[in-house]
Motif scaffolding. Sequence first.
Motif, mmCIF file in Angstrom:
data_model
loop_
_atom_site.group_PDB
_atom_site.id
_atom_site.type_symbol
_atom_site.label_atom_id
_atom_site.label_comp_id
_atom_site.label_asym_id
_atom_site.label_seq_id
_atom_site.Cartn_x
_atom_site.Cartn_y
_atom_site.Cartn_z
ATOM 1 N N SER A 273 0.831 -1.202 0.000
ATOM 2 C CA SER A 273 0.000 0.000 0.000
ATOM 3 C C SER A 273 0.866 1.253 0.000
ATOM 4 C CB SER A 273 -0.918 0.003 1.233
ATOM 5 O OG SER A 273 -1.744 -1.137 1.263
ATOM 6 N N LEU A 274 1.926 1.246 0.816
ATOM 7 C CA LEU A 274 2.808 2.413 0.888
ATOM 8 C C LEU A 274 3.586 2.595 -0.413
ATOM 9 C CD1 LEU A 274 4.131 1.884 4.534
ATOM 10 C CD2 LEU A 274 2.603 3.700 3.766
ATOM 11 N N PHE A 275 4.037 1.483 -0.997
ATOM 12 C CA PHE A 275 4.746 1.575 -2.272
ATOM 13 C C PHE A 275 3.812 2.058 -3.377
ATOM 14 C CE2 PHE A 275 8.449 -0.682 -0.666
ATOM 15 C CZ PHE A 275 9.457 -0.210 -1.490
ATOM 16 N N MET A 276 2.576 1.597 -3.358
ATOM 17 C CA MET A 276 1.632 2.038 -4.373
ATOM 18 C C MET A 276 1.385 3.544 -4.254
ATOM 19 S SD MET A 276 -2.211 0.700 -5.307
ATOM 20 C CE MET A 276 -2.995 1.472 -3.901
ATOM 21 N N PHE A 277 1.307 4.041 -3.022
ATOM 22 C CA PHE A 277 1.111 5.474 -2.824
ATOM 23 C C PHE A 277 2.311 6.256 -3.339
ATOM 24 C CE2 PHE A 277 0.984 9.481 -0.601
ATOM 25 C CZ PHE A 277 -0.371 9.797 -0.593
ATOM 26 N N ASN A 278 3.510 5.789 -2.983
ATOM 27 C CA ASN A 278 4.727 6.529 -3.339
ATOM 28 C C ASN A 278 5.082 6.413 -4.817
ATOM 29 O OD1 ASN A 278 6.196 8.291 -1.818
ATOM 30 N ND2 ASN A 278 7.764 6.868 -1.206
#
Length: 322
Positions: A273-278
């Motif tokens: 989720s964090l990688f998708m956001f970044n």
Amino acid sequence: MGGDNETVSTDFILLGLWPEFTHLIILICLILLVYFIAVMGNAVLILLIWLDSRLHAPMYFLLSQLSLIDLALISTSVPKMVTNFFSGKRNISQFGCGVQIFFSLTLGIAECLLLTLMSYDRYTAICNPLRYSVIMSHTICKHMVIWSWAGGAVTSLVHTAYAMHFPTCRPRKIPHFLCEVMALLKLTCEDISAYVKSVVVSSFLVVLIPLSLILASYTLIFLAVLRMNSSEGKSKALATCSSHLCVVSLYFGPAILVYMRPGSSKTPKLNQSLFMFNAILTPMLNPLIYSLRNKDVIAAVKGIIISRCPLQKTKCHLGHYT
């Protein structure tokens, strides 16, 4: 999957984005839409800065480089992820995995360094305006950009080469939608505790030191703004900084959570989720933030639209003034 069985000895298997998600086709279509908006938004912003003489300033030169990084960053993950989903093949070669790690790390670190230099540009413009043209000359700006890319490439090359040299003794399945260093290291059976510590240390250097410099720059900026007598000057100074602060928050927030959380809290779902956001959402949001909150960019868009209406130029001008 047959293709997976044939390549399991040499290829890695990307399990994808939340494979247990029921309506994955809807999510992939949304990601494709985000990708299209990000590519168009960043490409248009780069062209505007290149074509409009009013945007030939250090701040916009650095912004064009940020858009270029965002354009490349989102393209390192989304095309491969979408291709894997629609083809039904989730494998990626060892060389392809290394290339993806190298470019994603290079672009991520380069963006981190560039955001730091952009905060220095704002500090110079507000706190030292009389020497701004000397300090932020075109030559110095080019050197800033070169050092950002070089710093990202060198750091990334070291981590990529070291991470890829570990032998893999577990099933070569990566619970991610892209090849990522920490996810890859979980497949090795060697003792990698020393290397993991070095990753954490380098994360502190690459993330926390630039963030500290950015916060120091903005502390000095806000102190300078408080000393201004003109309310118009204050609002203009804050307006030029607000877009950059939004982008900094979007970038550094997830980056800190990805690389600086305790190991026990690093679940694959949260990391994805964090990688998708970044890596996916932020490249789409950055050009929108700078475009919608910047009068110069909006004026450049209007100017380009009017100049491209030769048959209705008078009408375009009338519409512009009304």
